[in-house]
Scaffold this motif. Structure first.
Motif, PDB file in Angstrom:
ATOM      1  N   GLU A 183      14.006  38.605  33.986  1.00  0.00           N
ATOM      2  CA  GLU A 183      12.572  38.884  34.525  1.00  0.00           C
ATOM      3  C   GLU A 183      11.463  39.920  34.719  1.00  0.00           C
ATOM      4  O   GLU A 183      12.624  40.996  34.751  1.00  0.00           O
ATOM      5  N   VAL A 222       7.468  37.887  40.601  1.00  0.00           N
ATOM      6  CA  VAL A 222       7.728  37.178  39.428  1.00  0.00           C
ATOM      7  C   VAL A 222       6.304  37.330  38.861  1.00  0.00           C
ATOM      8  O   VAL A 222       5.783  36.174  38.908  1.00  0.00           O
ATOM      9  N   GLU A 236       4.185  35.652  34.977  1.00  0.00           N
ATOM     10  CA  GLU A 236       5.128  34.585  34.169  1.00  0.00           C
ATOM     11  C   GLU A 236       3.972  34.990  32.759  1.00  0.00           C
ATOM     12  O   GLU A 236       2.860  35.443  32.940  1.00  0.00           O
ATOM     13  N   GLY A 237       4.619  34.600  31.752  1.00  0.00           N
ATOM     14  CA  GLY A 237       3.211  34.753  30.822  1.00  0.00           C
ATOM     15  C   GLY A 237       3.132  35.844  29.793  1.00  0.00           C
ATOM     16  O   GLY A 237       4.305  36.742  30.026  1.00  0.00           O
ATOM     17  N   ARG A 280       6.024  41.195  28.266  1.00  0.00           N
ATOM     18  CA  ARG A 280       6.062  40.092  27.428  1.00  0.00           C
ATOM     19  C   ARG A 280       4.649  39.543  26.904  1.00  0.00           C
ATOM     20  O   ARG A 280       4.018  40.052  27.691  1.00  0.00           O
ATOM     21  N   GLY A 311       7.130  35.582  23.778  1.00  0.00           N
ATOM     22  CA  GLY A 311       7.818  35.949  24.396  1.00  0.00           C
ATOM     23  C   GLY A 311       8.600  37.104  23.970  1.00  0.00           C
ATOM     24  O   GLY A 311      10.114  37.479  24.433  1.00  0.00           O
TER      25      GLY A 311
END
Ligand code: WTA
Length: 645
Positions: free
Chosen positions: A444, A452, A454-455, A501, A505
Motif C-alpha cells: 500500500e 491510502v 490509489e492508482g 506506483r 501497477g
C-alpha cells in the motif's frame, strides 16, 4: 503498457521458466485471497518438516504479534543439507573462489554435511546449547556457511557481524545479544590485503567475561595472539569431532538468527528471524525470482554479514539444493574484469549483485566485460538500492548481451526475503522499476497522514499483511519493534521507503524517507555517525545527511559544530573521519565534513534536516520555508561555507 522503455518477456523465456505470467497472476491472486491455503501448500512443497504445523498463520500486525506454522517442527541444516544427500550428495553445494584467482574449492553436499556436523559437535562440546547466541565475524570463506549451518543444526542463534565493522561495533553487537562464543578467522583477505579479524575480536571482547570460546579458522596463517583455554583452532576442534550429529528439532517459531541493522534513531537494532517462515520464503523466492533450475550455478556477490548473504548465498540456495558460489575477493582485483572472469571460470548461470558495483564497473569501460564470454549467464539480479536506468541498461546490454533477464529485487533485513521483483518468465521489465510484488505481499502507498493512495501515485511504502519471513521482533526490545515498524501507520508494516506506483501497477522505489542512509548498498543510520562524531572533545554538535553520489548512490555529508574556542583545521577533519572509522568501520567514513558554526533549528530546538539535505545536495532554490527557524541567518552561513563534493 505505458510509454516507459519496456522489455517484454520473450516467448522462449516464458516457455522454459518455472512460472509464466498467467501462473504468476493466478498464484498471486490465491496468495492474497486464501493465504492460509497458499502458504500451507508452499510449506509442504519447499520444506521437509519433522512435524506438521497446527496453524498456518497466527499473526496480528496491530498487536505486533507475528507467528507462522506454530506447532510445526523442522531443522534448517537438515533442510539445507541432509535431505539432498540421497539424490545428489556428490553435487557441489559450494564453489569457493578465493581472493587470488585460481584459489578455488568445490564442496559437495556430502562434504558439507560432514563438516557442519563436526563443527556442531565441537560447539556442543564447548557447552553451546539450543537458544544460545553465537557471534560470527568472518571473511567470505566456506567456513562462514559451515558456521551458520552448524549453529542451526544445534539450535544456536547466530549473530553475524560484517567483517568490515570495527572492533567497537563488533563489541556492541556481542554485548547486545549476549554472545558467549565468537567464530572468526585469523585474517581475511580482500584485494590482496589482509584484514585483521582475530585482532579485532581480541579488542572487541576485551573485558567481556561471558565470551568463553573463540573459534578461529586459519585462513592466512599469519601469527595471531592466543589465549587458552578460550581460543581454539577451527581445524583442530573439527578434526577431533564426529561427522554425525543429529539435527535438533526446532519449533517453526524458534529463533534462527539475529542480524543488526541501522535505523533512523539510536543504536543498531537486532532484527530477529525465526525458523520455519524465514526458510520457506528464502527458498521460495530464490527458486522463483531467479528461476532456479536444478544443476545451475548461482552466484550472489553479497557478504554473509548482510541479510542478502544470509538469504541468498546460504539459506535459500542450499535449501533448494543449488550450487552456490562464495567469492572472497573484490570486483576490481586483480583487475576490474574479475566478476566476468569468475563467471566464465565457473560457468555461472545466475548472477546477483548491487547497483554500486554495476556503476563502478560501468565506469571502467566495456572492454573489460567484452573480453570475457559470459555465455553461461541467463539471469542477472540487482539488490540493495535503487538502480538507475543508465546502469540497468548497461547491465542488460553489455553484461547480459541483451539475452539475460534482469531482476531488480526490493527487500530489507526486516522482510527476510525478496518482496518486490519481476519473475524472469512472467513479468515485463522496465529499467529502474522493481516491478510487482511477490506472492503474499500486499503493498500500500500512504500519504504522511496515513491515507491510502490509489492508482498511479507516490507515497510511503507499507505492507498490510504479515508474511512468513517477516522479522518477529527487535532482540530484547519488542516495544521498539512495534514503535519502529507498526505504529507510524497503525496496523501496517512501514518500510521506511518511499515509492511511486505507475499506471501499470509497477513500483519504483524512490529511497528512504527516514534518516537511514544507503551508501554503496550498505545501510547506516545518520544517528550512529553523529554519535561517533560527538565523542570527540572538540565537537559540540553534529548532524549527518545523505546526498546523491554518482558511484555510491548516497554519500555521507556531516555538519559539525565545534566547541567554543576550537579552530577548524584539516588535521581535525582527519581526526573526525578516523574516529567514525574506528567507531563504526571504513564503510561509514564521511565523504564531506562541513564546519557549521550553527545548525538550523526550530524554536523548540529540533534540527531541520530538510534544510541540511538541500544544502548538501546543492538545491539552494528549494530550501522551503526557513522562517520558523530560531535563527534563520544560520542558513546563509551554511550556504556560503558549503563544502565542495
Ligand atoms: C534499499 C537489503 C531500491 C531500500 C536487502 C531498503 C532498495 C533498504 C532495493 C534495505 C531495490 C534494497 N531498489 N532500494 N531493489 N533493495 N533497497 O536492510 O531503501 O540492507 O529499505 O536490505 O535498501 O537495506 P537492507
Amino acid at each position: 503498457m505505458s510509454a516507459d522503455n519496456v522489455y517484454p518477456v520473450p516467448q522462449n523465456v516464458a516457455d522454459h521458466a518455472l512460472l509464466n505470467r498467467q501462473q504468476y497472476d493466478q498464484m498471486f491472486k490465491q496468495s492474497l485471497a486464501d493465504p492460509n491455503a497458499f502458504w500451507a501448500e508452499q510449506a509442504d512443497q519447499f520444506l521437509t518438516w519433522f512435524k506438521k504445523w497446527d496453524t498456518v498463520n497466527n499473526s496480528d500486525l496491530a498487536k505486533g504479534h507475528i507467528a507462522w506454522f506454530e506447532g510445526g517442527q523442522l531443522n534448517v541444516s537438515y533442510n539445507c543439507i541432509d535431505r539432498h544427500l540421497e539424490a545428489h550428495g556428490d553435487r557441489t553445494a559450494i564453489i569457493w573462489e578465493g581472493d587470488t584467482p585460481g584459489d578455488t574449492r568445490h564442496i559437495s553436499y556430502k562434504a558439507l554435511h560432514a563438516e557442519v556436523c563436526q563443527l556442531a559437535n565441537a560447539l556442543k562440546a564447548r557447552g553451546v546449547k539450543k537458544g544460545d547466541r553465537v557471534a560470527i565475524y568472518m571473511p567470505m570463506i566456506p567456513e562462514a556457511a559451515v558456521a551458520m549451518l552448524a549453529c542451526t543444526r544445534i539450535g544456536a542463534v547466530h549473530s553475524i557481524v560484517f567483517g568490515g565493522f570495527s572492533p567497537q561495533a563488533l563489541r556492541d553487537r556481542i554485548e547486545a545479544s549476549e554472545c558467549q562464543v565468537v567464530i572468526t578467522a585469523d585474517e581475511g583477505l580482500r584485494g590482496g590485503k589482509p584484514v585483521p579479524l582475530k585482532e579485532n575480536v581480541e579488542k572487541a571482547i576485551d573485558g567481556i567475561a561471558a565470551v568463553h570460546t573463540v573459534v578461529t579458522v586459519k585462513r592466512t596463517g599469519n601469527p595471531v595472539s592466543w589465549s587458552e583455554p578460550r581460543d581454539v583452532w577451527y581445524h583442530e576442534i573439527i578434526d577431533a569431532a564426529s561427522t554425525e550429529c543429529e539435527p535438533e528439532p526446532m519449533d517453526a517459531e524458534d529463533p534462527l538468527f539475529i542480524l543488526y541493522t541501522s535505523g533512523s534513531t539510536g543504536k543498531p537494532k537486532g532484527v530477529l528471524h525465526t525458523t520455519g517462515g524465514y526458510l520457506l520464503q528464502a527458498a521460495m523466492t530464490h527458486r522463483y525470482v531467479f528461476d532456479y533450475h536444478e544443476g545451475e550455478v548461482y552466484w550472489c556477490t553479497a557478504d554473509v554479514g548482510w541479510v542478502t548473504g544470509h538469504s541468498y548465498i546460504v539459506y535459500g540456495p542450499l535449501c533448494n539444493g543449488a550450487t552456490t558460489l562464495i567469492f572472497e575477493g573484490i570486483p576490481t582485483y586483480p583487475d576490474a574484469s574479475r566478476f566476468w572472469q569468475v563467471i566464465d571460470d565457473h560457468q555461472v548461470n545466475i548472477f546477483y549483485t548491487a547497483p554500486t558495483a554495476i556503476r563502478s564497473l560501468m565506469g571502467q569501460g566495456d572492454e573489460l566485460v567484452k573480453k570475457t564470454s559470459r555465455q553461461s549467464l541467463r539471469i542477472l539480479g540487482s539488490v540493495g538500492e535503487p538502480i538507475n536506468p543508465e546502469a540497468w541498461e548497461w547491465y542488460y546490454r553489455v553484461v547480459g548481451d541483451e539475452r539475460c533477464r534482469i531482476v531488480d529485487t526490493w527487500w530489507q533485513t526486516e522482510t527476510g526475503a525478496i518482496m518486490i521483483s519481476p519473475l524472469p518468465g512472467a513479468i515485463d521489465l522496465k529499467p529502474g522499476s522493481a516491478t510487482l510484488p511477490f506472492f503474499g505481499v500486499n503493498l500500500e502507498l500512504v500519504d504522511n497522514d496515513g491515507n491510502v493512495l490509489e492508482g498511479a501515485v507516490e507515497g510511503n511504502l507499507c505492507i498490510t499483511q504479515a508474511w512468513p519471513s517477516m522479522m518477529r521482533t527487535i532482540y530484547g526490545d519488542h516495544e521498539r519493534f512495534i514503535n519502529t515498524y507498526l505504529s507510524t501507520y497503525a496496523g501496517k508494516y512501514f518500510t521506511g521507503d518511499g515509492a511511486r506506483r505507475d499506471e501499470d501497477g509497477y513500483y519504483w522505489i524512490t529511497g528512504r524517507v527516514d534518516d537511514v542512509l544507503n551508501v554503496s548498498g550498505h545501510r547506516m543510520g545518520t544517528a550512529e555517525i553523529e554519535s561517533a562524531l560527538v565523542l570527540h572533545d572538540a565537537v559540540a554538535e553534529a548532524a549527518v545527511v545523505g546526498y546523491p553520489h554518482d558511484l555510491k548512490g548516497q554519500g555521507i555529508y556531516c555538519y559539525v559544530t565545534l566547541m567554543g574556542g576550537i579552530e577548524p583545521s584539516d588535521a581535525l577533519q582527519k581526526e573526525l573521519s578516523d574516529l567514525v572509522r574506528k567507531e563504526i568501520g571504513p564503510i561509514a567514513k564521511p565523504d564531506v565534513i562541513q564546519w557549521a558554526p550553527g545548525l538550523p533549528k526550530t524554536r523548540s530546538g529540533k534540527i531541520m534536516r530538510r534544510i541540511l539535505r538541500k544544502v548538501a545536495t546543492n538545491e539552494l532554490d528549494s530550501l522551503g520555508d526557513t522562517s520558523t527557524l530560531a535563527d534563520p541567518s544560520v542558513v546563509d552561513d551554511l550556504i556560503s561555507n558549503r563544502a565542495g563534493q
